[in-house]
Scaffold this motif. Structure first.
Motif, short mmCIF file in Angstrom:
data_model
loop_
_atom_site.label_atom_id
_atom_site.label_comp_id
_atom_site.label_asym_id
_atom_site.label_seq_id
_atom_site.Cartn_x
_atom_site.Cartn_y
_atom_site.Cartn_z
N LYS A 467 23.09 40.17 34.71
CA LYS A 467 22.91 38.72 34.78
C LYS A 467 24.27 38.05 35.03
O LYS A 467 24.93 37.59 34.10
CB LYS A 467 22.29 38.19 33.49
CG LYS A 467 20.88 38.71 33.24
CD LYS A 467 20.31 38.11 31.96
CE LYS A 467 18.88 38.60 31.73
NZ LYS A 467 18.29 38.02 30.47
N PRO A 468 24.70 38.00 36.27
CA PRO A 468 26.03 37.44 36.57
C PRO A 468 26.07 35.93 36.35
O PRO A 468 25.06 35.23 36.56
CB PRO A 468 26.23 37.79 38.04
CG PRO A 468 24.85 37.91 38.59
CD PRO A 468 24.02 38.47 37.48
N VAL A 469 27.24 35.45 35.95
CA VAL A 469 27.46 34.01 35.80
C VAL A 469 28.72 33.54 36.50
O VAL A 469 28.92 32.34 36.69
CB VAL A 469 27.53 33.60 34.30
CG1 VAL A 469 26.23 33.93 33.60
CG2 VAL A 469 28.71 34.28 33.61
N ALA A 470 29.59 34.47 36.89
CA ALA A 470 30.86 34.06 37.51
C ALA A 470 31.36 35.12 38.48
O ALA A 470 31.14 36.32 38.28
CB ALA A 470 31.92 33.79 36.45
N VAL A 471 32.05 34.65 39.53
CA VAL A 471 32.65 35.53 40.54
C VAL A 471 34.09 35.09 40.77
O VAL A 471 34.39 33.90 40.76
CB VAL A 471 31.86 35.48 41.86
CG1 VAL A 471 32.60 36.23 42.97
CG2 VAL A 471 30.46 36.04 41.69
N ARG A 472 34.94 36.05 40.98
CA ARG A 472 36.34 35.77 41.35
C ARG A 472 36.68 36.58 42.60
O ARG A 472 36.13 37.67 42.82
CB ARG A 472 37.31 36.11 40.22
CG ARG A 472 37.15 35.21 38.99
CD ARG A 472 38.10 35.58 37.87
NE ARG A 472 38.00 34.64 36.75
CZ ARG A 472 38.74 34.70 35.65
NH1 ARG A 472 39.64 35.68 35.49
NH2 ARG A 472 38.58 33.81 34.69
N TYR A 473 37.64 36.03 43.37
CA TYR A 473 38.10 36.74 44.57
C TYR A 473 39.62 36.67 44.64
O TYR A 473 40.22 35.59 44.47
CB TYR A 473 37.51 36.12 45.84
CG TYR A 473 38.11 36.70 47.11
CD1 TYR A 473 37.73 37.96 47.56
CD2 TYR A 473 39.08 36.01 47.83
CE1 TYR A 473 38.29 38.51 48.70
CE2 TYR A 473 39.65 36.55 48.97
CZ TYR A 473 39.25 37.80 49.41
OH TYR A 473 39.82 38.35 50.52
N ALA A 474 40.25 37.83 44.85
CA ALA A 474 41.71 37.92 44.99
C ALA A 474 42.40 37.32 43.78
O ALA A 474 43.43 36.66 43.91
CB ALA A 474 42.17 37.24 46.27
N TRP A 475 41.83 37.58 42.60
CA TRP A 475 42.35 36.99 41.38
C TRP A 475 43.33 37.95 40.70
O TRP A 475 43.02 38.62 39.72
CB TRP A 475 41.20 36.62 40.43
CG TRP A 475 41.62 35.67 39.36
CD1 TRP A 475 41.96 35.96 38.06
CD2 TRP A 475 41.79 34.25 39.49
NE1 TRP A 475 42.32 34.83 37.38
CE2 TRP A 475 42.21 33.75 38.23
CE3 TRP A 475 41.62 33.36 40.55
CZ2 TRP A 475 42.47 32.40 38.02
CZ3 TRP A 475 41.87 32.02 40.33
CH2 TRP A 475 42.29 31.56 39.08
N ALA A 476 44.53 38.03 41.25
CA ALA A 476 45.58 38.90 40.72
C ALA A 476 46.90 38.49 41.34
O ALA A 476 46.93 37.78 42.35
CB ALA A 476 45.29 40.37 41.04
N THR A 477 47.99 38.93 40.74
CA THR A 477 49.29 38.64 41.33
C THR A 477 49.42 39.30 42.69
O THR A 477 49.92 38.71 43.64
CB THR A 477 50.41 39.12 40.39
OG1 THR A 477 50.26 38.47 39.12
CG2 THR A 477 51.79 38.78 40.96
N ASN A 478 48.94 40.54 42.80
CA ASN A 478 48.89 41.24 44.09
C ASN A 478 47.51 41.86 44.25
O ASN A 478 47.29 43.04 43.96
CB ASN A 478 49.97 42.31 44.18
CG ASN A 478 50.07 42.90 45.58
OD1 ASN A 478 49.28 42.60 46.47
ND2 ASN A 478 51.05 43.77 45.78
N PRO A 479 46.54 41.08 44.69
CA PRO A 479 45.18 41.57 44.78
C PRO A 479 44.96 42.46 46.01
O PRO A 479 45.66 42.34 47.01
CB PRO A 479 44.36 40.29 44.91
CG PRO A 479 45.29 39.35 45.62
CD PRO A 479 46.66 39.67 45.10
N ILE A 480 43.97 43.34 45.91
CA ILE A 480 43.51 44.11 47.05
C ILE A 480 42.31 43.35 47.62
O ILE A 480 41.25 43.29 46.98
CB ILE A 480 43.11 45.54 46.64
CG1 ILE A 480 44.31 46.25 45.99
CG2 ILE A 480 42.62 46.33 47.84
CD1 ILE A 480 43.96 47.61 45.39
N CYS A 481 42.46 42.74 48.77
CA CYS A 481 41.42 41.87 49.31
C CYS A 481 41.50 41.87 50.84
O CYS A 481 42.54 42.18 51.41
CB CYS A 481 41.57 40.45 48.77
SG CYS A 481 43.20 39.71 49.05
#
Length: 508
Positions: A467-481
């Motif tokens: 049951k998802p409620v939230a999504v993040r993208y590229a949420w890091a100092t150096n994300p893999i995206c």
């Protein structure tokens, strides 16, 4: 008595002559660029209550200096061209030669804007070809003080391999792109200061009136009342003398006087920015944020406050202000976690919704793991130039990165919709979208699967989150995206939640 009167008369005459001399900020000088198609603000100082006449390229204007000797006047807008002479006549005449009319931009921020052409990618090739006599450069020295300054040690110069080598790389590459596209003279004002904090660029009165920075200001006021730099230097000399006797360890470093540095609130505003405020410009490009990353939530208000402060004092309305979002840095992160840099990027992005005529160049893939100063300044400048060429010069080109718009939960999947996708959403390196994390009500994020389902939509899910409620993208100092528009503009890092981050309570 007669000899005394004669001497007194000579001294009085010399004083009057000195006062009568026409002076201006060094932002006015030979080889400068005047902003085209906008009223040209000219100011300076002469004898109080003196008639002042200013003329250039067949346009003129008259005014009178005030009781302090300050004069301000505006010439009618001029078309691109030159060279011309700008003439100021009061009790004496001051003439500036080889003046061009074109586009003027300020290049500001911290070290990634200060970073010179000579240290960017391909410095040998870039400097060899930097022969652009109609691009003019001026740099403002780094002076940190609490009293507003009216002058600085600097001058305009034509762009040559020698002058470009030590000039801001982002600024130069941005200006070169404009010049090659617009074919008009370009003036670039570099006032960047490496390591500077945003609060150092803001008028003290504005910070006080905001009411949010009392604790930050109090910290610096306490330091100003207690720190004795002379005593610190004396102690340093004693430590050096002791070291000279036994030569053990490293030589002691001299103390840094932070009171004259680039973090103290208003220091850079007074010492660097103030002498140029009012010079007619098209806009500002900005690359800063690293020094404020640990206070990212505060930056949500501080950064827009700074921009608004500049605009109000410039008196040119909401001039364009485009910045570079922080690049990827440090070791790549493959597990979802909190990040001050991710929160600072979020604060930068938020500014676009708070202030008009602002824009953000996303460079989440242009950074370097082990260097906070990525060498690829060419692509950074191009992404800034896209904003200017599209918004300010009318070119129909892609300029804005894809941005999160909305989310709809359907069962165990989150369907995301995006704006500013250009032709359509796309990926680079590998086909499947990478860089998403998803969480349920427990607020624990896990890496997610993702699939592009349409021109502007992406589906996100994980078998670990029913049951998802939230999504993040590229949420890091150096994300893999790897998500981008089909034109190659990287997706803006985002999160759909507003759960408190790691910098939520940091204020100083």
């Amino acid at each position: 008595m007669a000899r005394f009167l004669t001497l007194f008369a000579v001294v009085t005459l010399m004083t009057q002559l000195c006062v009568a001399e026409v002076t201006t900020s060094p932002i006015f000088g030979d080889s400068m660029v005047i902003q085209r198609d906008m009223p040209v603000h000219v100011w300076g100082w002469t004898k109080p209550n003196t008639d002042v006449h200013v003329e250039m390229a067949g346009h003129d204007a008259d005014t009178k200096s005030d009781k302090t000797g300050r004069f301000d006047v505006k010439l009618d807008p001029l078309p691109a061209g030159g060279p011309h002479e700008l003439v100021i006549k009061a009790d004496e005449t001051k003439t500036f030669k080889d003046v061009l009319v074109g586009e003027v931009w300020i290049c500001s921020g911290q070290s990634n804007m200060q970073w010179p052409v000579g240290s960017a990618n391909d410095p040998d090739l870039e400097t060899l070809t930097a022969n652009y006599p109609n691009i003019r450069l001026i740099s403002v020295p780094q002076v940190g003080v609490q009293e507003p300054q009216d002058s600085f040690n600097g001058k305009w110069e034509a762009c040559t391999p020698t002058t470009a080598k030590n000039f801001s790389a982002v600024g130069y590459f941005f200006g070169r792109q404009l010049y090659q596209t617009l074919d008009v003279p370009i003036g670039l004002i570099d006032n960047a200061w490496g390591g500077s904090a945003a609060e150092a660029w803001v008028n003290r009165e504005v910070l006080e009136e905001a009411g949010q920075y009392d604790e930050l200001l109090a910290k610096w006021d306490t330091m100003a009342n207690t720190y004795d730099h002379e005593a610190a230097m004396e102690n340093h000399q004693k430590r050096v003398a002791t070291w000279e006797k036994n030569k053990k360890g490293n030589r002691p470093r001299p103390p840094r006087n932070q009171l004259t540095g680039n973090h103290r609130p208003s220091n850079i505003y007074n010492g660097v920015l103030h002498p140029t405020i009012g010079y007619t410009i098209r806009g500002v490009i900005w690359y800063q944020g690293e020094s404020n990353a640990n206070r990212a939530y505060q930056y949500r208000d501080l950064f827009p406050l700074m921009i608004d402060n500049w605009r109000k004092e410039w008196g040119q309305g909401d001039f364009p202000f485009y910045w570079v979002q922080l690049a990827d840095f440090q070791a790549e992160v493959d597990t979802p976690a909190d990040s001050p840099w991710a929160e600072l990027r979020e604060a930068q992005t938020m500014t676009m919704s708070k202030l008009p005529n602002t824009g953000e160049a996303v460079i989440i893939e242009l950074g370097e793991t082990s260097d906070i100063h990525p060498r690829n300044k060419q692509d950074v400048a191009k992404r800034l130039a896209r904003w200017a060429l599209a918004n300010d010069y009318g070119y129909d080109i892609p300029f804005r990165s894809p941005t999160y718009q909305s989310m709809k939960i359907e069962g165990s999947k989150a369907n995301l919709k995006f704006a500013h996708v250009g032709g359509r959403l796309d990926t680079f390196d590998v086909r499947e979208p990478i860089g998403f994390a998803i969480a349920g009500e427990d607020k624990k994020f896990v890496n997610a699967n993702a699939k592009i389902t349409g021109k502007d939509t992406i589906e996100v899910w994980s078998d670990q989150v029913k049951k998802p409620v939230a999504v993040r993208y590229a949420w890091a100092t150096n994300p893999i995206c790897n998500v981008q528009s089909s034109e190659g503009l990287q997706m803006t890092p985002f999160r759909t939640d507003d759960w408190p981050g790691v910098t939520v309570n940091a204020v100083k």
